[in-house]
Design a protein around this motif. Sequence first.
Motif, PDB file in Angstrom:
ATOM      1  N   ARG A  42       0.829  -1.208   0.000  1.00 25.53           N
ATOM      2  CA  ARG A  42       0.000   0.000   0.000  1.00 25.53           C
ATOM      3  C   ARG A  42       0.858   1.251   0.000  1.00 25.53           C
ATOM      4  N   SER A  43       1.886   1.271   0.831  1.00 25.33           N
ATOM      5  CA  SER A  43       2.672   2.516   0.863  1.00 25.33           C
ATOM      6  C   SER A  43       3.500   2.684  -0.418  1.00 25.33           C
ATOM      7  N   PHE A  44       3.956   1.576  -0.980  1.00 31.43           N
ATOM      8  CA  PHE A  44       4.738   1.662  -2.223  1.00 31.43           C
ATOM      9  C   PHE A  44       3.867   2.215  -3.350  1.00 31.43           C
ATOM     10  N   VAL A  45       2.662   1.646  -3.491  1.00 31.10           N
ATOM     11  CA  VAL A  45       1.744   2.086  -4.546  1.00 31.10           C
ATOM     12  C   VAL A  45       1.413   3.568  -4.375  1.00 31.10           C
TER      13      VAL A  45
ATOM     14  N   PRO B 106      -5.114  -6.435  -4.685  1.00 30.98           N
ATOM     15  CA  PRO B 106      -3.668  -6.488  -4.427  1.00 30.98           C
ATOM     16  C   PRO B 106      -3.069  -7.834  -4.803  1.00 30.98           C
ATOM     17  N   GLU B 107      -3.852  -8.896  -4.668  1.00 32.39           N
ATOM     18  CA  GLU B 107      -3.295 -10.228  -4.932  1.00 32.39           C
ATOM     19  C   GLU B 107      -2.778 -10.359  -6.361  1.00 32.39           C
ATOM     20  N   LEU B 108      -3.330  -9.552  -7.269  1.00 32.04           N
ATOM     21  CA  LEU B 108      -2.883  -9.642  -8.663  1.00 32.04           C
ATOM     22  C   LEU B 108      -1.548  -8.942  -8.887  1.00 32.04           C
ATOM     23  N   TYR B 109      -1.260  -7.945  -8.092  1.00 32.46           N
ATOM     24  CA  TYR B 109      -0.108  -7.100  -8.387  1.00 32.46           C
ATOM     25  C   TYR B 109       0.971  -7.083  -7.305  1.00 32.46           C
ATOM     26  N   GLN B 110       0.570  -7.480  -6.103  1.00 29.39           N
ATOM     27  CA  GLN B 110       1.459  -7.245  -4.944  1.00 29.39           C
ATOM     28  C   GLN B 110       2.864  -7.840  -5.121  1.00 29.39           C
ATOM     29  N   ASP B 111       2.927  -9.142  -5.420  1.00 31.23           N
ATOM     30  CA  ASP B 111       4.240  -9.775  -5.515  1.00 31.23           C
ATOM     31  C   ASP B 111       5.084  -9.132  -6.593  1.00 31.23           C
ATOM     32  N   ASP B 112       4.462  -8.905  -7.745  1.00 32.49           N
ATOM     33  CA  ASP B 112       5.177  -8.301  -8.866  1.00 32.49           C
ATOM     34  C   ASP B 112       5.796  -6.965  -8.460  1.00 32.49           C
ATOM     35  N   LEU B 113       5.003  -6.152  -7.795  1.00 35.00           N
ATOM     36  CA  LEU B 113       5.489  -4.821  -7.439  1.00 35.00           C
ATOM     37  C   LEU B 113       6.564  -4.872  -6.332  1.00 35.00           C
TER      38      LEU B 113
ATOM     39  N   LEU C  19      10.629   3.200   3.728  1.00 34.23           N
ATOM     40  CA  LEU C  19      10.471   3.321   2.274  1.00 34.23           C
ATOM     41  C   LEU C  19      10.353   4.801   1.980  1.00 34.23           C
ATOM     42  N   LEU C  20      11.364   5.349   1.231  1.00 33.88           N
ATOM     43  CA  LEU C  20      11.358   6.795   0.999  1.00 33.88           C
ATOM     44  C   LEU C  20      11.182   7.093  -0.483  1.00 33.88           C
ATOM     45  N   ARG C  21      10.441   8.144  -0.765  1.00 38.57           N
ATOM     46  CA  ARG C  21      10.180   8.512  -2.150  1.00 38.57           C
ATOM     47  C   ARG C  21      11.490   8.817  -2.882  1.00 38.57           C
ATOM     48  N   GLU C  22      12.407   9.535  -2.233  1.00 33.54           N
ATOM     49  CA  GLU C  22      13.648   9.890  -2.932  1.00 33.54           C
ATOM     50  C   GLU C  22      14.483   8.661  -3.263  1.00 33.54           C
ATOM     51  N   ARG C  23      14.360   7.636  -2.459  1.00 33.38           N
ATOM     52  CA  ARG C  23      15.107   6.412  -2.785  1.00 33.38           C
ATOM     53  C   ARG C  23      14.477   5.722  -3.994  1.00 33.38           C
ATOM     54  N   ILE C  24      13.133   5.720  -4.029  1.00 31.20           N
ATOM     55  CA  ILE C  24      12.452   5.104  -5.183  1.00 31.20           C
ATOM     56  C   ILE C  24      12.870   5.837  -6.462  1.00 31.20           C
ATOM     57  N   GLU C  25      12.906   7.152  -6.360  1.00 32.55           N
ATOM     58  CA  GLU C  25      13.280   7.932  -7.548  1.00 32.55           C
ATOM     59  C   GLU C  25      14.728   7.672  -7.946  1.00 32.55           C
ATOM     60  N   ALA C  26      15.592   7.583  -6.964  1.00 36.03           N
ATOM     61  CA  ALA C  26      16.990   7.282  -7.273  1.00 36.03           C
ATOM     62  C   ALA C  26      17.108   5.902  -7.896  1.00 36.03           C
ATOM     63  N   ALA C  27      16.286   4.948  -7.382  1.00 35.25           N
ATOM     64  CA  ALA C  27      16.323   3.589  -7.917  1.00 35.25           C
ATOM     65  C   ALA C  27      15.835   3.583  -9.360  1.00 35.25           C
ATOM     66  N   ILE C  28      14.809   4.391  -9.637  1.00 36.09           N
ATOM     67  CA  ILE C  28      14.323   4.483 -11.023  1.00 36.09           C
ATOM     68  C   ILE C  28      15.470   4.950 -11.926  1.00 36.09           C
ATOM     69  N   ASP C  29      16.201   5.981 -11.492  1.00 32.77           N
ATOM     70  CA  ASP C  29      17.343   6.484 -12.274  1.00 32.77           C
ATOM     71  C   ASP C  29      18.350   5.369 -12.547  1.00 32.77           C
ATOM     72  N   VAL C  30      18.636   4.587 -11.512  1.00 32.65           N
ATOM     73  CA  VAL C  30      19.645   3.542 -11.656  1.00 32.65           C
ATOM     74  C   VAL C  30      19.175   2.482 -12.644  1.00 32.65           C
ATOM     75  N   VAL C  31      17.898   2.071 -12.504  1.00 33.78           N
ATOM     76  CA  VAL C  31      17.369   1.042 -13.400  1.00 33.78           C
ATOM     77  C   VAL C  31      17.373   1.529 -14.834  1.00 33.78           C
ATOM     78  N   VAL C  32      16.999   2.779 -14.981  1.00 34.29           N
ATOM     79  CA  VAL C  32      16.995   3.353 -16.330  1.00 34.29           C
ATOM     80  C   VAL C  32      18.417   3.399 -16.878  1.00 34.29           C
ATOM     81  N   ALA C  33      19.373   3.822 -16.018  1.00 30.95           N
ATOM     82  CA  ALA C  33      20.755   3.898 -16.457  1.00 30.95           C
ATOM     83  C   ALA C  33      21.273   2.530 -16.893  1.00 30.95           C
TER      84      ALA C  33
END
Length: 683
Positions: A473-476, A530-537, A578-592
């Motif tokens: 829930r918090s991640f979504v 959530p059961e459809l998406y939780q594990d994937d996310l 779970l911090l928003r700035e970390r998620i954003e940094a992780a997105i950058d890394v994955v994209v890179a």
Amino acid sequence: MTRTSARKSALKARASLREEDTDLEDDAVQTHEEEEESEHEAPPPKKRRVSTTAKPHPRSRAKGALKDFLDLPLELVLRILGELDLPTLVHLSRLSRRFWRLLRGDKSLHILWTDARQRSGITRPTAHGMSVYQQANLMFGCCQGCGKTTNKIDWVLRIRACPSCYRDRVADKQTASFSKEVLEIAPFSQMDSSGGERKTKHYSVHDLRHVDAMLYRVVRTKTDALDTKRDCYDYGDDSDDEGEPTEEHDALDWTYYGYNALTFKYRCFGRMEDIRSKDDFIHDLTVVRNKRVADANLMVAWFEQEEKRRGEERRKILETRRKDIMARFEAEGYKAHHFDFDAFRDHPIMRVAKELTDSAFAAVHVEVGALVAAQRHRQDVQIIAQESNRLRDLVSREYNRLRQDEEYVREYLFDPVPDIYEFLELEPVKAMYRIASVDEVGKRTPPPIADKARDIARAIGQACEAAESAFFRSFVKILAEIETAREVDPLAAPPAATPQPGPTLAQSAAPTAHPLQLLPADLDELLQQPELYQDDLLLRAICIFQCLACKHVDNGIGILTHKCSVGHHSLRATGYQLLRERIEAAIDVVVALEQELSATAEEVGEFGHVLHCECASPAIAHDWRNVVLHRARYHRTSAEKPAIVVDTEEGAMKRVFDKHVESLGQQSTGYSSFYPLFGGMRF
Ligand SMILES: [Zn+2]
Ligand SMILES: [Zn+2]
Ligand SMILES: [Zn+2]
């Protein structure tokens, strides 16, 4: 008023009469061995006031009973008296004239007294002149003059007297009407009634009178001997010692000049014999005094000992009484712990040092019963809590012992291995130490943890599931926030980083709008199913959680089974961040890394240590987790974001090696001296 004063004077008259008697007898120098025992100094039994208004004396009934006692066959009476201790014997002898006559009048019962003294643990005095009767009266009796009750005692002078008789019997330097010399050699006391010390010396007037009389004879004999010596032995010796008393004269042995050695037999001093000089006499008096002081100390010590013994006895009786009362309530269904409160312990009935009688109990039954009943529930709760705590300590001790081999626990019992406090809060663990009723108190031991491992593992699984759904829930929610922000400002989207193989510096890639779809579906749909998406996310690399205890970083699934290096593995969502700035940094890394945003932490992790941030380029390469943490911390806003440098592992290693070589070059001057074994090499 007149009657009282008349009575007083009568008492005084009688007392002085008795004193005269004593003096007469004592003053006479006796030639035969004096009978040690005498009752002259002991008081007559207390006389009861005869009241005109015939009020029954409270003790008269008891007295009647004692009278009956004396009517028993004499043999039986003596057997019973033979069991008594000295204080009781004194008390009895003063109770009535019949008792007095029996106990003190009959000399054959003397042994009753000495036996009682021994039985009571009282030492026979070493100094002469105190019979067992006198000792008993000194310790437990009354005024030696008038028979009144008094606590004024001089243990050394062996005087117990009321204040007025005391004045007649005891003197100090000011009040004594005897010569200085008498006061110098007479036995004195510096002890008070309680055995303490006092400054001034006190004397028994009685002693002083005898010492005075003895001293007179001693001095006279000495003078006579000196005269004889001068007249017959020192004839012609014109020495100038004209009769001045000197120390030499005090040592003069008068038997040498034909005078008999003196013998004094005063009862209060015992037999003093073979006195051949004044020094002898003084020495004997000193011995008397020392013995009396020793006796006094023993008597005082006896009382101290007795007080201690009585206190101990009293405590025992009180304890027995308390237990008796408890036992009576226990018969009504109470348990020992129900009495564990102050109002019960301090209740007046507990302070009576007597055996509990039925009537005494009946008198307080209702009151104390109400007290105990009112406390019952509280006491139950308390004992249950105490017992639960005890069992919980046992369980936690076992858990800590097991956790020393965490691998074993993971392998055979349960995984993850939670923090001790969370472990103790798991329902199957609580069941191991929680007590439901007082009946279980003291009867349970917790089962071994291994026996409950399956239940515990299930509970841990459930806790992890709950944490996962909270993570989801918090991640979504954060993903939705990020998406919303991008819709407003497309520049906030991460730059499409170009992979930079080789040790090159990353170019500052121009930020471009990114058509990345963060959420796989509508927010509402996600939350409803959530059961459809939780594990994937949760498996995604960008779902990056950090353990608050050990700072380990992993995705929403991996973090819940991490090996917490500080031993505080949490099963709760609140144990992780779970911090928003970390998620954003992780997105950058994955994209890179040119990965899909749905890439799992595992997939991203396979790249290994190939990343570093341009801000410190060239730098040692790290894995994605460290770079995410670094960028979330130092490059939060898009405006200052340096590029992410992606290397190959070989490239990264080469770069590190080059750097190493470079630093060696700087140090080369002193190198051979550091490493003498490499002496042949040149740098
Ligand atoms: Zn008196
Ligand atoms: Zn941890
Ligand atoms: Zn940086």
